[in-house]
Scaffold this motif. Structure first.
Motif, mmCIF file in Angstrom:
data_model
loop_
_atom_site.group_PDB
_atom_site.id
_atom_site.type_symbol
_atom_site.label_atom_id
_atom_site.label_comp_id
_atom_site.label_asym_id
_atom_site.label_seq_id
_atom_site.Cartn_x
_atom_site.Cartn_y
_atom_site.Cartn_z
ATOM 1 N N LEU A 1 8.772 4.672 64.939
ATOM 2 C CA LEU A 1 7.492 4.917 65.280
ATOM 3 C C LEU A 1 8.206 4.675 66.874
ATOM 4 O O LEU A 1 8.328 4.200 67.669
ATOM 5 N N SER A 2 8.332 6.065 68.054
ATOM 6 C CA SER A 2 8.208 6.164 68.506
ATOM 7 C C SER A 2 7.482 7.292 69.348
ATOM 8 O O SER A 2 6.180 8.508 68.351
ATOM 9 N N PHE A 3 7.185 7.762 70.548
ATOM 10 C CA PHE A 3 6.560 8.271 71.531
ATOM 11 C C PHE A 3 6.492 9.565 72.687
ATOM 12 O O PHE A 3 7.946 9.344 72.588
ATOM 13 N N SER A 4 5.530 10.281 72.637
ATOM 14 C CA SER A 4 6.406 11.928 73.169
ATOM 15 C C SER A 4 6.324 10.928 75.088
ATOM 16 O O SER A 4 5.911 10.176 74.973
ATOM 17 N N PRO A 5 6.922 12.027 75.588
ATOM 18 C CA PRO A 5 6.813 11.683 77.261
ATOM 19 C C PRO A 5 4.951 10.768 77.531
ATOM 20 O O PRO A 5 4.927 12.086 77.953
ATOM 21 N N LEU A 6 4.731 10.376 78.432
ATOM 22 C CA LEU A 6 3.358 9.627 78.542
ATOM 23 C C LEU A 6 3.062 10.331 79.767
ATOM 24 O O LEU A 6 3.681 10.236 81.117
ATOM 25 N N ALA A 7 1.563 10.624 79.686
ATOM 26 C CA ALA A 7 1.172 11.257 81.030
ATOM 27 C C ALA A 7 0.152 9.684 81.852
ATOM 28 O O ALA A 7 -0.597 9.247 80.935
ATOM 29 N N THR A 8 0.991 9.607 83.063
ATOM 30 C CA THR A 8 -0.159 8.354 83.130
ATOM 31 C C THR A 8 -1.094 9.037 84.685
ATOM 32 O O THR A 8 -0.695 10.199 85.145
ATOM 33 N N THR A 9 -2.023 8.271 85.090
ATOM 34 C CA THR A 9 -2.856 8.138 86.659
ATOM 35 C C THR A 9 -1.618 7.680 87.963
ATOM 36 O O THR A 9 -0.694 7.181 87.606
ATOM 37 N N ARG A 10 -2.326 7.811 88.909
ATOM 38 C CA ARG A 10 -0.985 7.785 89.888
ATOM 39 C C ARG A 10 -1.975 6.539 90.949
ATOM 40 O O ARG A 10 -1.563 6.893 92.532
ATOM 41 N N MET A 11 -2.456 5.657 89.972
ATOM 42 C CA MET A 11 -3.212 4.549 91.445
ATOM 43 C C MET A 11 -1.539 3.481 91.556
ATOM 44 O O MET A 11 -0.929 3.501 90.945
ATOM 45 N N ALA A 12 -1.845 3.363 93.175
ATOM 46 C CA ALA A 12 -0.947 2.345 93.341
ATOM 47 C C ALA A 12 -2.048 0.752 93.212
ATOM 48 O O ALA A 12 -2.436 0.771 93.735
ATOM 49 N N CYS A 13 -1.078 -0.181 93.283
ATOM 50 C CA CYS A 13 -1.871 -1.586 92.811
ATOM 51 C C CYS A 13 -0.424 -2.431 92.177
ATOM 52 O O CYS A 13 0.416 -3.180 92.639
ATOM 53 N N PRO A 14 -0.847 -3.251 94.245
ATOM 54 C CA PRO A 14 0.372 -4.009 94.771
ATOM 55 C C PRO A 14 -0.233 -4.851 93.898
ATOM 56 O O PRO A 14 0.835 -6.468 94.545
ATOM 57 N N ASP A 15 -1.533 -5.446 94.076
ATOM 58 C CA ASP A 15 -1.798 -6.718 93.143
ATOM 59 C C ASP A 15 -1.552 -7.082 91.803
ATOM 60 O O ASP A 15 -1.783 -8.234 91.039
ATOM 61 N N ALA A 16 -0.941 -5.570 91.296
ATOM 62 C CA ALA A 16 -0.895 -6.063 89.193
ATOM 63 C C ALA A 16 0.126 -7.055 88.647
ATOM 64 O O ALA A 16 1.196 -7.004 89.910
ATOM 65 N N LYS A 17 -0.269 -8.119 88.156
ATOM 66 C CA LYS A 17 1.003 -8.801 87.976
ATOM 67 C C LYS A 17 1.985 -8.815 87.191
ATOM 68 O O LYS A 17 2.792 -9.252 86.537
ATOM 69 N N ILE A 18 1.733 -6.955 86.158
ATOM 70 C CA ILE A 18 2.695 -7.015 85.098
ATOM 71 C C ILE A 18 3.354 -5.941 86.079
ATOM 72 O O ILE A 18 3.338 -5.109 86.545
ATOM 73 N N ASN A 19 4.851 -5.976 85.212
ATOM 74 C CA ASN A 19 5.755 -4.640 85.968
ATOM 75 C C ASN A 19 5.309 -3.772 84.605
ATOM 76 O O ASN A 19 5.705 -3.079 84.048
ATOM 77 N N GLU A 20 4.547 -2.303 85.990
ATOM 78 C CA GLU A 20 4.407 -1.354 85.225
ATOM 79 C C GLU A 20 5.076 -0.719 84.652
ATOM 80 O O GLU A 20 5.661 0.510 82.924
ATOM 81 N N GLN A 21 6.626 -0.368 85.644
ATOM 82 C CA GLN A 21 7.513 0.949 84.982
ATOM 83 C C GLN A 21 7.971 -0.486 83.469
ATOM 84 O O GLN A 21 9.010 0.313 82.359
#
Length: 266
Positions: A90-110
């Protein structure tokens, strides 16, 4: 000495054969992901650590029938394609993402995105999905989400209304759509001129109930007003829905769909 060496070799070969046979047996007994279904998975464990999103929207992704993947990283939405085969790859193509800044996010997006970048194999055990890298090391653990939850937190663009195709009119500000927000079970919609708000409740058997509906009262062009009135009536009338991948219908009883929608990802 030769006989002793030959005996050790035979023993080693026998053990390897048993291990290979057992591995093959276990592999044959493993459950595979189905390519003709749409399934949503919620992140439970990342890099060996349990994920607790608290009051924030959980990290999820969906594999749909068209080999598309889309989801939420804890900050941004993403979409792309995936590849699946019978060897548990199971593999994935390069993903397109939105570009919101989330300083309060509790999970490391990267770290979440790295899971999809590095994924090569998977294991499926009941409602649990394990994504692994090329060395078969565990990257993340996910839990299957019930189908009814796939309708929420999506932008649903109106495609058909009472059996007629809907095109955006030149004098419209934006397209007709609706969204169901999980916070306080809120409905938000736009009919081409006015907005509508209210509440919704998802029930078993893909039933849905809309209530407390209110709209703005702007004066609209006649052609838009007619479509908008019919569109808003859908929420007064609909009592069930069906969803297949990116296609959603709102229905009443077992009649023809009141409205057909398509999911749009930004």
């Amino acid at each position: 000495m030769i006989n002793k060496f030959a005996l050790l070799l035979l023993i080693a070969m026998g053990l390897a054969s048993c291990k290979s046979s057992q591995s093959s047996k276990n592999k044959n007994n493993m459950v595979q992901l189905e390519q003709n279904t749409t399934t949503t998975w919620q992140l439970i464990e990342l890099n060996g650590e349990e994920i607790k999103a608290g009051d924030q929207k959980p990290v999820r992704f969906t594999l749909d029938v068209n080999n598309r993947v889309y989801g939420f990283t804890g900050c941004n939405n993403f979409n792309g394609n995936f590849s699946l085969d019978k060897n548990y790859a199971l593999s994935f193509s390069p993903l397109a993402t939105t570009r919101m800044a989330c300083p309060d996010a509790k999970i490391n997006e990267q770290q979440v995105l790295d899971v999809f970048n590095q994924s090569k194999f998977y294991t499926l055990e009941g409602d649990w999905l394990f994504l692994k890298n090329s060395q078969d090391n565990l990257l993340a653990k996910f839990k299957k989400i019930e189908q009814q939850e796939q309708i929420v937190e999506k932008y649903w663009k109106l495609k058909e209304l009472n059996g007629k195709k809907i095109e955006m009119q030149p004098n419209q500000d934006k397209e007709i759509y609706f969204m169901l927000k999980t916070d306080e079970n809120r409905l938000t919609a736009y009919g081409g001129c006015n907005t509508i708000g209210g509440s919704f409740e998802l029930k078993t058997g893909q039933r849905i109930d809309f209530s407390k509906l209110m709209s703005t009262m702007r004066m609209c062009e006649e052609d838009i007003s007619k479509i908008e009135t019919e569109f808003f009536k859908v929420f007064d009338t609909a009592d069930n829905y069906s969803i297949t991948g990116d296609r959603l219908t709102l229905n009443v009883g077992r009649r023809a769909p009141l409205a057909v929608f398509e999911a749009v990802y930004f």
